[in-house]
Design a protein around this motif. Sequence first.
Motif, PDB file in Angstrom:
ATOM      1  N   TYR A  45      17.453  10.286  15.425  1.00 12.30           N
ATOM      2  CA  TYR A  45      16.165  10.376  16.113  1.00 12.30           C
ATOM      3  C   TYR A  45      15.952  11.793  16.602  1.00 12.30           C
ATOM      4  O   TYR A  45      16.871  12.436  17.081  1.00 12.30           O
ATOM      5  N   ARG A  46      14.731  12.266  16.488  1.00 10.70           N
ATOM      6  CA  ARG A  46      14.358  13.576  16.999  1.00 10.70           C
ATOM      7  C   ARG A  46      13.704  13.383  18.362  1.00 10.70           C
ATOM      8  O   ARG A  46      13.216  12.306  18.691  1.00 10.70           O
ATOM      9  N   GLN A  47      13.687  14.452  19.131  1.00 13.32           N
ATOM     10  CA  GLN A  47      13.137  14.395  20.484  1.00 13.32           C
ATOM     11  C   GLN A  47      11.691  13.901  20.490  1.00 13.32           C
ATOM     12  O   GLN A  47      11.307  13.066  21.318  1.00 13.32           O
ATOM     13  N   ARG A  48      10.895  14.389  19.574  1.00 12.90           N
ATOM     14  CA  ARG A  48       9.485  13.985  19.513  1.00 12.90           C
ATOM     15  C   ARG A  48       9.356  12.489  19.249  1.00 12.90           C
ATOM     16  O   ARG A  48       8.531  11.800  19.857  1.00 12.90           O
ATOM     17  N   ALA A  49      10.188  11.950  18.360  1.00 13.20           N
ATOM     18  CA  ALA A  49      10.125  10.519  18.040  1.00 13.20           C
ATOM     19  C   ALA A  49      10.491   9.674  19.255  1.00 13.20           C
ATOM     20  O   ALA A  49       9.867   8.638  19.506  1.00 13.20           O
ATOM     21  N   LEU A  53       8.192   6.962  20.963  1.00 16.15           N
ATOM     22  CA  LEU A  53       8.649   5.581  21.126  1.00 16.15           C
ATOM     23  C   LEU A  53       8.554   5.112  22.572  1.00 16.15           C
ATOM     24  O   LEU A  53       8.420   3.922  22.838  1.00 16.15           O
ATOM     25  N   SER A  54       8.599   6.051  23.505  1.00 18.93           N
ATOM     26  CA  SER A  54       8.458   5.698  24.920  1.00 18.93           C
ATOM     27  C   SER A  54       7.013   5.390  25.278  1.00 18.93           C
ATOM     28  O   SER A  54       6.721   5.044  26.421  1.00 18.93           O
ATOM     29  N   GLY A  55       6.133   5.526  24.311  1.00 16.57           N
ATOM     30  CA  GLY A  55       4.708   5.367  24.602  1.00 16.57           C
ATOM     31  C   GLY A  55       4.168   6.607  25.300  1.00 16.57           C
ATOM     32  O   GLY A  55       3.189   6.553  26.018  1.00 16.57           O
ATOM     33  N   ASN A  56       4.869   7.719  25.084  1.00 17.52           N
ATOM     34  CA  ASN A  56       4.531   8.998  25.706  1.00 17.52           C
ATOM     35  C   ASN A  56       4.626   8.941  27.231  1.00 17.52           C
ATOM     36  O   ASN A  56       3.933   9.680  27.928  1.00 17.52           O
TER      37      ASN A  56
END
Length: 72
Positions: A45-49, A53-56
């Motif tokens: 997983y990359r940081q952006r993903a 996934l946290s719903g931003n």
Amino acid sequence: ETLELPTGVSLNTDRQGGLTPGMAEWVKAWALGMQNETTPDGYPYRQRAVAELSGNLITKQSVGRWWKKVES
């Protein structure tokens, strides 16, 4: 099937977009747990993903900062 959070648990943010301290710690622990996980297609997983996934609820920068502290 609808999943619901337990009574008293909320992911609602404050006026500045922040979570309550307890929920922020929970989301941080979840993000840290994602550091060594892989996507369904086998890539890390990359940081952006993770932020997405946290719903931003968290930013890519927060994920990076937390992951870096664990690595040090």
